[in-house]
Design a protein around this motif. Structure first.
Motif, PDB file in Angstrom:
ATOM      1  N   UNK A  67     -11.263  46.314  55.955  1.00 34.41           N
ATOM      2  CA  UNK A  67     -10.477  45.317  56.664  1.00 34.41           C
ATOM      3  C   UNK A  67     -10.994  43.929  56.283  1.00 34.41           C
ATOM      4  N   UNK A  68     -10.205  42.903  56.570  1.00 36.79           N
ATOM      5  CA  UNK A  68     -10.606  41.545  56.198  1.00 36.79           C
ATOM      6  C   UNK A  68     -11.874  41.137  56.942  1.00 36.79           C
ATOM      7  N   UNK A  75     -19.574  43.188  45.174  1.00 40.89           N
ATOM      8  CA  UNK A  75     -19.185  42.656  43.880  1.00 40.89           C
ATOM      9  C   UNK A  75     -19.766  43.458  42.735  1.00 40.89           C
ATOM     10  N   UNK A  76     -20.936  44.021  42.933  1.00 41.71           N
ATOM     11  CA  UNK A  76     -21.573  44.681  41.801  1.00 41.71           C
ATOM     12  C   UNK A  76     -20.908  46.020  41.471  1.00 41.71           C
ATOM     13  N   UNK A  77     -20.393  46.685  42.513  1.00 41.90           N
ATOM     14  CA  UNK A  77     -19.796  47.989  42.272  1.00 41.90           C
ATOM     15  C   UNK A  77     -18.285  47.861  42.179  1.00 41.90           C
ATOM     16  N   UNK A  81     -15.336  50.019  43.664  1.00 37.23           N
ATOM     17  CA  UNK A  81     -14.864  49.851  45.039  1.00 37.23           C
ATOM     18  C   UNK A  81     -13.775  48.801  45.159  1.00 37.23           C
ATOM     19  N   UNK A  82     -13.680  47.983  44.141  1.00 37.35           N
ATOM     20  CA  UNK A  82     -12.729  46.879  44.222  1.00 37.35           C
ATOM     21  C   UNK A  82     -11.331  47.387  43.947  1.00 37.35           C
ATOM     22  N   UNK A  83     -10.377  46.771  44.570  1.00 38.78           N
ATOM     23  CA  UNK A  83      -9.050  47.326  44.577  1.00 38.78           C
ATOM     24  C   UNK A  83      -8.091  46.212  44.880  1.00 38.78           C
ATOM     25  N   UNK A  84      -6.953  46.171  44.233  1.00 37.07           N
ATOM     26  CA  UNK A  84      -6.052  45.121  44.668  1.00 37.07           C
ATOM     27  C   UNK A  84      -4.812  45.623  45.357  1.00 37.07           C
ATOM     28  N   UNK A  85      -4.689  45.207  46.593  1.00 36.95           N
ATOM     29  CA  UNK A  85      -3.546  45.577  47.420  1.00 36.95           C
ATOM     30  C   UNK A  85      -2.354  44.689  47.082  1.00 36.95           C
ATOM     31  N   UNK A 107      -5.108  42.581  57.482  1.00 41.93           N
ATOM     32  CA  UNK A 107      -5.446  43.385  56.322  1.00 41.93           C
ATOM     33  C   UNK A 107      -6.025  44.743  56.638  1.00 41.93           C
TER      34      UNK A 107
END
Lengths: 244, 244
Positions: free
Chosen positions: A55-56, B1-3, B6-10, B82
């Motif tokens: 969540x944000x 940020x390092x992994x 895990x990042x994803x764009x909704x 979000x």
DNA sequence: ACAAAAGTGTTGCCCATACACCCATGT
DNA sequence: ACATGGGTGTATGGGCAACACTTTTGT
């Protein structure tokens, strides 16, 4: 909606404008950004792209925890920034893509204000980031990365408004024990006022949970000022239907 | 940020909470959503995924223009939502994917408040969407799609706060000529107060640009009330450093 | 004439502001 | 003794809340 070729999904990040108060000046926490290839260095707000299942608010909490090691930080979402140009600067774009190992097209960012007690000694050196406090008044002469100047200015506006409706948030910036002068300075810096000493005390002491201690500040080269503290629990208990 | 795994764009969307006032009740504009396969029907806020090169404000303007044909609508961003669960409801998800022809994982939405004069006759039938005004007071008994109940509630909170610091926004909801009773009703509905007739008039008439006309309302079965109007230009010219 | 809502002023109270002098401490 | 900032009370004015009767119009 009908023409889905126009639809596009940007990245979403959270940027935090972290305020602190050292007893005299209002401070912002900025991250030092160094681009070695170009022998270039500047500053930016702490922030991160949100994780897949986050969540944000959670993202903001994580960012602050990674940066300071602290939990239970006062947080308040204030505005989102989505100008398509905001990540178009080539220096910013290259830096981001190198850092994240991703192609970055566009980032919509959600801005949060955080208030922390500068007194707590904090480890600001997490791996590859260094952070430092800067005077809020020096912000206009600093060229921050991305649109972070705009974000910081909007954050300042936000807390200005918020102090009016919820003055108890000031105590998030003060140490557990503080003097009336510190409290008044803080208020005046944020609001851009110069309050009368006596009138300010009268007004502020109406806040539930704010109490004068039988204790004075030590090691001052003049008459020792009294200390005050703010009890959040007492405040919440007796401040139900206020904030008219 | 390092992994970065895990990042994803909704996806990012803008949802608009459009308020109107019919002289007696505060209204919200809701879109009728029909799912024929399930013989199911409910309501949602107007909104859309943002286009590739569109700022957030621009997206809100576009949505309202597509819906009402109007330009120059009062708009104010108030909060972003979000929660990763907010699009997880299967009915909502299927509906979205069918509508957009895209796989939808997650949507972060930016909430906007819009204020419009209900008096202007508006074409609410754009192709496949039908919209109607609903009493704000009926919102709690309606189950809106997604988290739109929460968004609408937050929007109401937002305008409540905003009326206090910027009462002239009330005129965005009133026709060009209006009565003092309408103005007072509107104020009281939003603020949850019951103002005294005389005191209210005294206070509100301090607003620059608000003036009494030499004209009365026609076709009323009792003493005809006087009409007032609000001149935005006069207001702006004489309201520079106010809103302390 | 009656019903329904519009319109209009005065008073008291409280809160916000303005304001100046003495106190405690360290050098 | 002096310099530095700390600490305290009162008087005044303006703004806000409380309050009731008369007017207009249509039926």
């Amino acid at each position: 909606m009908k023409n889905s070729t126009h639809v596009y999904n940007p990245h979403v990040s959270v940027d935090c404008v972290v305020f602190g108060f050292d007893g005299e000046k209002l401070k912002v926490l900025l991250i030092e950004r160094t681009i070695e290839e170009q022998n270039f260095s500047d500053k930016k707000l702490p922030g991160s792209i949100i994780f897949e299942d986050e969540d944000l608010d959670e993202a903001a909490i994580r960012i602050l925890n990674e940066l300071t090691g602290l939990k239970n930080i006062y947080l308040s979402q204030f505005h989102s920034f989505g100008n398509p140009q905001r990540t178009k600067n080539m220096r910013d774009k290259n830096w981001l893509e190198k850092l994240t190992n991703m192609k970055i097209g566009r980032i919509v960012t959600v801005g949060y204000v955080a208030l922390i007690k500068i007194s707590r000694k904090i480890i600001f050196e997490s791996e590859n980031t260094a952070a430092n406090w800067y005077d809020v008044s020096s912000l206009k002469s600093l060229r921050l990365a991305f649109d972070h100047n705009e974000i910081a200015d909007t954050a300042l506006e936000h807390i200005r408004h918020k102090v009016k409706s919820e003055p108890s948030m000031l105590f998030e910036l003060l140490p557990q024990k503080f003097t009336m002068t510190q409290l008044r300075n803080l208020y005046d810096i944020i609001m851009g006022t110069t309050s009368d000493v006596r009138n300010f005390k009268k007004k502020i002491m109406q806040i539930e949970g704010l109490e004068q201690l039988d204790e004075v500040q030590k090691d001052v080269p003049y008459r020792a000022p009294r200390l005050y503290r703010f009890d959040k629990k007492v405040h919440k208990k007796n401040t139900r239907k206020l904030y008219s």
